[in-house]
Design a protein around this motif. Sequence first.
Motif, PDB file in Angstrom:
ATOM      1  N   GLN A 163     -11.212   3.751   5.064  1.00 17.62           N
ATOM      2  CA  GLN A 163     -10.940   2.337   4.851  1.00 17.62           C
ATOM      3  C   GLN A 163     -10.144   2.111   3.568  1.00 17.62           C
ATOM      4  O   GLN A 163      -9.287   1.219   3.494  1.00 17.62           O
ATOM      5  N   ALA A 164     -10.419   2.932   2.550  1.00 20.29           N
ATOM      6  CA  ALA A 164      -9.736   2.768   1.271  1.00 20.29           C
ATOM      7  C   ALA A 164      -8.307   3.295   1.295  1.00 20.29           C
ATOM      8  O   ALA A 164      -7.531   3.008   0.383  1.00 20.29           O
ATOM      9  N   SER A 165      -7.941   4.032   2.326  1.00 24.58           N
ATOM     10  CA  SER A 165      -6.600   4.621   2.387  1.00 24.58           C
ATOM     11  C   SER A 165      -5.520   3.552   2.305  1.00 24.58           C
ATOM     12  O   SER A 165      -4.465   3.780   1.711  1.00 24.58           O
ATOM     13  N   GLY A 166      -5.775   2.395   2.908  1.00 27.27           N
ATOM     14  CA  GLY A 166      -4.787   1.335   2.904  1.00 27.27           C
ATOM     15  C   GLY A 166      -4.914   0.368   1.746  1.00 27.27           C
ATOM     16  O   GLY A 166      -4.152  -0.604   1.665  1.00 27.27           O
ATOM     17  N   PRO A 176       0.829  -1.208   0.000  1.00 25.48           N
ATOM     18  CA  PRO A 176       0.000   0.000   0.000  1.00 25.48           C
ATOM     19  C   PRO A 176       0.861   1.256   0.000  1.00 25.48           C
ATOM     20  O   PRO A 176       1.981   1.266   0.527  1.00 25.48           O
ATOM     21  N   VAL A 177       0.333   2.302  -0.583  1.00 25.27           N
ATOM     22  CA  VAL A 177       1.043   3.577  -0.653  1.00 25.27           C
ATOM     23  C   VAL A 177       1.389   4.074   0.747  1.00 25.27           C
ATOM     24  O   VAL A 177       2.453   4.668   0.970  1.00 25.27           O
ATOM     25  N   GLN A 178       0.513   3.797   1.723  1.00 24.47           N
ATOM     26  CA  GLN A 178       0.730   4.284   3.085  1.00 24.47           C
ATOM     27  C   GLN A 178       1.998   3.729   3.723  1.00 24.47           C
ATOM     28  O   GLN A 178       2.516   4.317   4.683  1.00 24.47           O
ATOM     29  N   ARG A 179       2.510   2.587   3.221  1.00 28.01           N
ATOM     30  CA  ARG A 179       3.745   2.055   3.786  1.00 28.01           C
ATOM     31  C   ARG A 179       4.891   3.037   3.577  1.00 28.01           C
ATOM     32  O   ARG A 179       5.793   3.148   4.419  1.00 28.01           O
ATOM     33  N   TYR A 180       4.860   3.765   2.466  1.00 23.19           N
ATOM     34  CA  TYR A 180       5.954   4.671   2.125  1.00 23.19           C
ATOM     35  C   TYR A 180       5.583   6.141   2.346  1.00 23.19           C
ATOM     36  O   TYR A 180       6.463   6.964   2.567  1.00 23.19           O
ATOM     37  N   LEU A 181       4.298   6.439   2.279  1.00 28.39           N
ATOM     38  CA  LEU A 181       3.808   7.795   2.548  1.00 28.39           C
ATOM     39  C   LEU A 181       2.741   7.682   3.631  1.00 28.39           C
ATOM     40  O   LEU A 181       1.528   7.647   3.334  1.00 28.39           O
ATOM     41  N   PRO A 182       3.124   7.592   4.898  1.00 27.51           N
ATOM     42  CA  PRO A 182       2.163   7.339   5.985  1.00 27.51           C
ATOM     43  C   PRO A 182       1.062   8.390   6.081  1.00 27.51           C
ATOM     44  O   PRO A 182      -0.022   8.101   6.611  1.00 27.51           O
ATOM     45  N   HIS A 199       3.000  19.849  -2.186  1.00 25.35           N
ATOM     46  CA  HIS A 199       1.926  19.680  -3.174  1.00 25.35           C
ATOM     47  C   HIS A 199       1.091  18.443  -2.871  1.00 25.35           C
ATOM     48  O   HIS A 199      -0.147  18.495  -2.846  1.00 25.35           O
ATOM     49  N   LEU A 200       1.752  17.315  -2.609  1.00 29.33           N
ATOM     50  CA  LEU A 200       1.032  16.063  -2.382  1.00 29.33           C
ATOM     51  C   LEU A 200       0.205  16.116  -1.096  1.00 29.33           C
ATOM     52  O   LEU A 200      -0.935  15.648  -1.066  1.00 29.33           O
ATOM     53  N   LYS A 201       0.776  16.692  -0.046  1.00 32.03           N
ATOM     54  CA  LYS A 201       0.043  16.773   1.218  1.00 32.03           C
ATOM     55  C   LYS A 201      -1.132  17.735   1.134  1.00 32.03           C
ATOM     56  O   LYS A 201      -2.139  17.552   1.823  1.00 32.03           O
TER      57      LYS A 201
END
Length: 513
Positions: free
Chosen positions: A139-142, A125-131, A175-177
Amino acid sequence: MSSTLSNFFTGHMSKFLSIFFIVAILINPWLSRTAKASSSSAELDSARVDRYIHKMMKRLRIPGLSLGIVKGGRILYLQGYGTADDHDRRMTPKTPVMLGQSGKSLTAIAVMQLAEQGKLDLKAPVQRYLPWFRTEGEQASGQVTVMHLLHQTSGISTADGLSSLIYDHKRLFDHLKSMNPYALRTPPGSLYQDSKLNYDLLGGIVQEVSGESYADYVRNHIFLPLNMKNSFASLNEAKRAGLAGGYQPILGDMTPTPWRNHPGGAPSGSIASSAEDLSQYLIAQFNARALKTPTLISNQGLSLLHKQAAPMGYGKFYAMGWVLQNDAMYIQGNTENSYSYLKVRGDYGYVVLANSMDPLNISGYDQIANQLDAMVQDGRSPSYHGLPSYSLSYGLIAAAFLLVIIMMARTVYNLFKWAHSSPLPASRLAWHGTFAVLLNLLLPIAVLVLCPKWLGPWPAALAYMPGIAHALLILSILLLCLGAAKAVVLALSSRKVGRRVFRQPSKASSTSA
């Protein structure tokens, strides 16, 4: 190679040309990387290519264009045409041009490099690298993975990507945040949607995992290994290296316009490169298997990078930064005022860069690489059938705008006329009221609401379609203002009619009395 060219290189003429080009190479070894590579250009009719490019540039009003053709692990032809800016600087194969979406393939390569080094997992998941990454549905965040971003199936929409254009003037992470929480219009993995935010997020992952800024990473791990000396992920660096000036049609007049800085959008295409550098890039990607000399990633990595993944419709599939269709791979990109197209079919690769962008006639730009491919590989004559007409496109738009202006002028005339004349009949009041609702209310509201959905938010639309977008916005606001004035005048006229109708019976009754 076409049968025509094959017949040309037969008999004594073939022997003579072989000796001639061997001598030329011995005398001038550097010619293989100049505007016209003598030994390589013998394999195609360069004069025919040049005539075609000049004709297309004239038809599409392109100020400057650079071209690269590669075959079998070597550069076959490089050339520059026209001018690089409004100072009449010559366009060359070394002139950097902003790429737009074509730069996504560079980001995909960077991600694959880190994956092969074991530093990231494509299925994670993206959250592993961008917490800090969040979606509107927690729920979809992960559920959004790195692979979803690469295949553009994260659920982030094209429209949201366009909207982010007005925020990517910030640094990448800022920008991303600023886009948090991300709206997922479809479940992750379910549907292809071309969104620049997918690749901006990938750039953030590259920056986080590598410990280098995105610009430093692509310079150190892609540009330097391939000797891409005129490629930059920084607008300021590109300017210092002679970045080509950009042009845009403003109501039909191809006009130089300033570059806009999008540091936060570098991973999705705010990258500059040259035809010469991108020719080396194509060689590294698509000829590594045949040459058994992978430069950037392994052959297995290349296979995964170019594997069809997300259906796009019309027989097209998205891989990782590339579009696959039939037996070809390509990627098309543009910024506000530049254009790029990279294509590979068989052993041949093509790079077309232009320092202009015309959203109304972009299909004509796309034809350049495709027609060159048909000329070089299939021996076909270039076809101009279906080529958009620059003059007709902008002539029709100018006529439409002129018609609206004439109608507005007539409305102003009628407003003064009605204000100083007798009340309008009820039937004419009804007609003018209906017409005002259609022209002065529904039409401008439709333009103001729908254009941002089709073209991106108004600031982005004004940047990408100057002249047309400005006219649409200004005319819509003026139509609304005239509609308000018209409503007031018609209301006053209606009251006059009501008073006249009210007074007529009293006159009749007094006469009978």
